[in-house]
Design an enzyme around this catalytic site. Structure first.
Site, PDB file in Angstrom:
ATOM      1  N   LEU A 151     -14.294   0.161 -29.246  1.00 46.45           N
ATOM      2  CA  LEU A 151     -14.872   0.712 -28.016  1.00 46.45           C
ATOM      3  C   LEU A 151     -14.965  -0.369 -26.954  1.00 46.45           C
ATOM      4  O   LEU A 151     -15.356  -1.503 -27.247  1.00 46.45           O
ATOM      5  CB  LEU A 151     -16.279   1.242 -28.321  1.00 46.45           C
ATOM      6  CG  LEU A 151     -17.129   1.740 -27.158  1.00 46.45           C
ATOM      7  CD1 LEU A 151     -16.645   3.117 -26.714  1.00 46.45           C
ATOM      8  CD2 LEU A 151     -18.593   1.805 -27.551  1.00 46.45           C
ATOM      9  N   CYS A 152     -14.621  -0.019 -25.722  1.00 47.78           N
ATOM     10  CA  CYS A 152     -14.860  -0.905 -24.579  1.00 47.78           C
ATOM     11  C   CYS A 152     -15.326  -0.031 -23.408  1.00 47.78           C
ATOM     12  O   CYS A 152     -15.899   1.031 -23.628  1.00 47.78           O
ATOM     13  CB  CYS A 152     -13.626  -1.739 -24.244  1.00 47.78           C
ATOM     14  SG  CYS A 152     -12.225  -0.811 -23.585  1.00 47.78           S
ATOM     15  N   HIS A 153     -15.101  -0.476 -22.181  1.00 44.17           N
ATOM     16  CA  HIS A 153     -15.574   0.279 -21.018  1.00 44.17           C
ATOM     17  C   HIS A 153     -14.737   1.536 -20.776  1.00 44.17           C
ATOM     18  O   HIS A 153     -15.265   2.637 -20.693  1.00 44.17           O
ATOM     19  CB  HIS A 153     -15.577  -0.618 -19.785  1.00 44.17           C
ATOM     20  CG  HIS A 153     -16.250   0.004 -18.602  1.00 44.17           C
ATOM     21  ND1 HIS A 153     -16.077  -0.474 -17.336  1.00 44.17           N
ATOM     22  CD2 HIS A 153     -17.099   1.054 -18.478  1.00 44.17           C
ATOM     23  CE1 HIS A 153     -16.785   0.266 -16.485  1.00 44.17           C
ATOM     24  NE2 HIS A 153     -17.411   1.198 -17.160  1.00 44.17           N
ATOM     25  N   ILE A 194     -16.733   3.696 -23.316  1.00 43.49           N
ATOM     26  CA  ILE A 194     -18.124   4.117 -23.193  1.00 43.49           C
ATOM     27  C   ILE A 194     -18.327   4.990 -21.951  1.00 43.49           C
ATOM     28  O   ILE A 194     -19.245   5.801 -21.902  1.00 43.49           O
ATOM     29  CB  ILE A 194     -19.096   2.913 -23.205  1.00 43.49           C
ATOM     30  CG1 ILE A 194     -20.515   3.402 -23.526  1.00 43.49           C
ATOM     31  CG2 ILE A 194     -19.025   2.122 -21.917  1.00 43.49           C
ATOM     32  CD1 ILE A 194     -21.457   2.362 -24.024  1.00 43.49           C
TER      33      ILE A 194
END
Length: 112
Positions: free
Chosen positions: A69-71, A98
């Site tokens: 998961l990242c931005h 996210i």
């Protein structure tokens, strides 16, 4: 090819193998994790910034299914590919990161 999993389908992806230990690997920077973070639901959560992944691979050893998961999904896609190249067989990318998590799955997670 790295599997893309929508935030709403992450629990289903993790539960495909009931015997597997599941990890959501957050590869964002510490300030981003402080700004917005997810609540683990049936999986472990570990935050390791993308640039620290190579030196901290041993921390991922106990997990058999890892979703990154990242931005928005680009950094986590790179990390997922890196993990795949280093012998992790069950790896996915959380599509949209996210930001998608907040928009599509849990609006209580702040957007930034």
């Amino acid at each position: 090819m790295i599997e893309q999993v929508l935030p709403a389908h992450l629990s289903d992806w993790f539960s495909r193998d009931a015997q597997a230990s599941a990890l959501l690997l957050d590869v964002r920077e510490p300030w981003e994790v402080q700004t917005a973070s997810v609540t683990p639901r049936g999986f472990a959560l570990l935050a390791i910034p993308m640039n620290e992944i190579p030196s901290r691979l041993s921390e991922l050893g106990p997990y058999t299914r890892i979703a990154c998961l990242c931005h928005h999904g680009a950094r986590s896609q790179h990390v997922a590919a890196f993990l795949g190249q280093h012998g992790f067989a069950e790896v996915a990318n959380v599509a949209g990161g996210i930001d998608a998590w907040s928009r599509q799955f849990d609006p209580s997670v702040p957007r930034y």
